[in-house]
Design a protein around this motif. Structure first.
Motif, PDB file in Angstrom:
ATOM      1  N   ALA A 148       0.847  -1.197   0.000  1.00 36.70           N
ATOM      2  CA  ALA A 148       0.000   0.000   0.000  1.00 36.70           C
ATOM      3  C   ALA A 148       0.880   1.244   0.000  1.00 36.70           C
ATOM      4  CB  ALA A 148      -0.892  -0.017   1.234  1.00 36.70           C
ATOM      5  N   PRO A 149       0.417   2.320  -0.642  1.00 35.75           N
ATOM      6  CA  PRO A 149       1.215   3.552  -0.644  1.00 35.75           C
ATOM      7  C   PRO A 149       1.380   4.077   0.786  1.00 35.75           C
ATOM      8  CG  PRO A 149      -0.980   3.931  -1.569  1.00 35.75           C
ATOM      9  CD  PRO A 149      -0.832   2.456  -1.390  1.00 35.75           C
ATOM     10  N   THR A 150       2.552   4.631   1.057  1.00 38.93           N
ATOM     11  CA  THR A 150       2.836   5.068   2.419  1.00 38.93           C
ATOM     12  C   THR A 150       2.656   6.566   2.591  1.00 38.93           C
ATOM     13  OG1 THR A 150       5.161   5.252   1.826  1.00 38.93           O
ATOM     14  CG2 THR A 150       4.468   3.192   2.867  1.00 38.93           C
ATOM     15  N   SER A 151       2.380   7.273   1.487  1.00 33.64           N
ATOM     16  CA  SER A 151       2.165   8.714   1.626  1.00 33.64           C
ATOM     17  C   SER A 151       1.159   9.165   0.588  1.00 33.64           C
ATOM     18  CB  SER A 151       3.483   9.476   1.419  1.00 33.64           C
ATOM     19  OG  SER A 151       3.866   9.365   0.051  1.00 33.64           O
ATOM     20  N   GLY A 152       0.590  10.339   0.796  1.00 30.43           N
ATOM     21  CA  GLY A 152      -0.356  10.901  -0.163  1.00 30.43           C
ATOM     22  C   GLY A 152       0.307  11.117  -1.511  1.00 30.43           C
ATOM     23  N   GLU A 162       2.832   9.445  -2.819  1.00 29.18           N
ATOM     24  CA  GLU A 162       3.013   8.157  -3.485  1.00 29.18           C
ATOM     25  C   GLU A 162       1.693   7.662  -4.074  1.00 29.18           C
ATOM     26  OE1 GLU A 162       4.288   3.653  -2.322  1.00 29.18           O
ATOM     27  OE2 GLU A 162       5.032   5.247  -0.998  1.00 29.18           O
ATOM     28  N   TRP A 163       0.598   7.894  -3.331  1.00 30.81           N
ATOM     29  CA  TRP A 163      -0.730   7.474  -3.792  1.00 30.81           C
ATOM     30  C   TRP A 163      -1.084   8.202  -5.085  1.00 30.81           C
ATOM     31  CZ3 TRP A 163      -5.473   9.898  -4.557  1.00 30.81           C
ATOM     32  CH2 TRP A 163      -6.577   9.033  -4.680  1.00 30.81           C
ATOM     33  N   ARG A 197       1.002   6.959  -8.001  1.00 27.74           N
ATOM     34  CA  ARG A 197       0.562   5.652  -8.469  1.00 27.74           C
ATOM     35  C   ARG A 197      -0.730   5.795  -9.285  1.00 27.74           C
ATOM     36  NH1 ARG A 197       0.478   0.774  -4.242  1.00 27.74           N
ATOM     37  NH2 ARG A 197       2.602   1.483  -3.880  1.00 27.74           N
ATOM     38  N   LYS A 198      -1.614   6.659  -8.825  1.00 29.51           N
ATOM     39  CA  LYS A 198      -2.873   6.876  -9.537  1.00 29.51           C
ATOM     40  C   LYS A 198      -2.600   7.438 -10.940  1.00 29.51           C
ATOM     41  CE  LYS A 198      -7.487   8.349  -8.176  1.00 29.51           C
ATOM     42  NZ  LYS A 198      -8.132   7.059  -8.396  1.00 29.51           N
TER      43      LYS A 198
END
Lengths: 56, 218
Positions: free
Chosen positions: B115-119, B121-122, B125-126
């Motif tokens: 799972a992404p560990t930070s906003g 990174e999220w 990835r998106k």
């Protein structure tokens, strides 16, 4: 791809179409969709008429 | 006694055994007894009837499970929506549907990545998922659309999952279309399957031909 896997792919495509395609007749009587797992087995008979291309 | 509707065909088209026609203006409805037995038998029969009709006539499939009060109600519906039904039949005449599922071979299976560990990174990835979906469409949908009369493309519903597409293809172009699909399936970067020919389930313009049985709807 094995023959079984090809039949499964075709089956998923068939179910997508039967359940999601076609003219909607409002006020329709929708038959209860029970035992979908069993549906998979019987529908193998039908999918043999439809071609599936192999993927690598 | 309800009338179970399989679909709509050219006037006077040959019908498989055990089916009846309900003639309308410029289009016949194909009706019959819903299959005795459970949902599995009914699904099997609906799909089989439409596949058999496809072999000899243009056909506009009805959604699985469609039934109206009686023949008279069906005749009323067909008269009211005659223009829409004829147009729907005209769009699919001489054409079949081919289905394609495609994904990048390199896509990690869902949830295989941590799972992404930070906003940040999220978000990254998106953005990468959206870019992968865009490139998949341009690699697969564009060359297939060239050989189709119409197409429907749905991007992956989950990152890394398959895009699903349906194409309405002139019968004379089916061979060229499947040859191109085979080429794409042979690309090691792609995982791709193509099935069909199907009756044109995905190419019914609902706005034109939604049919309302007012008696049953009350």
């Amino acid at each position: 791809m094995t023959a079984d896997l090809r039949a499964d792919v075709t089956l998923v495509d068939l179910l997508d179409r039967l359940l999601g395609g076609g003219v909607v007749i409002a006020g329709e009587v929708t038959l209860g969709l029970v035992d979908i797992d069993l549906v998979r087995v019987s529908l193998r008979l039908l999918v043999s008429s439809v071609e599936t291309l192999e993927s690598s | 006694m309800t009338t179970y509707v399989f679909g709509f065909v050219e006037p006077g088209a040959a019908l498989p055994p055990l089916l009846r026609r309900v003639p309308g203006p410029g289009v016949d409805a194909v009706v019959g007894e819903p299959a005795a037995g459970d949902a599995r038998e009914a699904l099997l029969r609906h799909g089989e009837v439409l596949q058999r009709l496809l072999a000899s006539t243009a056909v506009v499939p009805a959604r699985f499970g469609s039934a109206v009060t009686d023949d008279a109600a069906l005749e009323r519906l067909m008269t009211e929506r005659a223009a829409g039904l004829r147009a729907a039949l005209g769009r699919v005449r001489g054409r079949v549907e081919l289905a394609v599922r495609a994904a990048w071979a390199s896509s990690p299976p869902p949830r295989a990545e941590p799972a992404p560990t930070s906003g940040r990174e999220w978000l990254l990835r998106k953005a990468a998922d959206a870019e992968a979906a865009r490139r998949l469409r341009s690699r697969v949908d564009s060359p297939l659309t060239e050989l189709a009369a119409d197409g429907r493309w749905a991007s992956p519903s989950a990152p890394g999952g398959p895009a699903t597409a349906a194409y309405l293809v002139d019968s004379v172009d089916v061979e060229a279309f499947t040859a191109r699909a085979r080429q794409l399936a042979a690309d090691p970067e792609l995982v791709l399957t193509c099935t069909g020919p199907w009756p044109p389930y995905s190419f019914v313009d609902l706005a034109d031909v939604d049919l309302v049985d007012e008696e049953a709807a009350r």
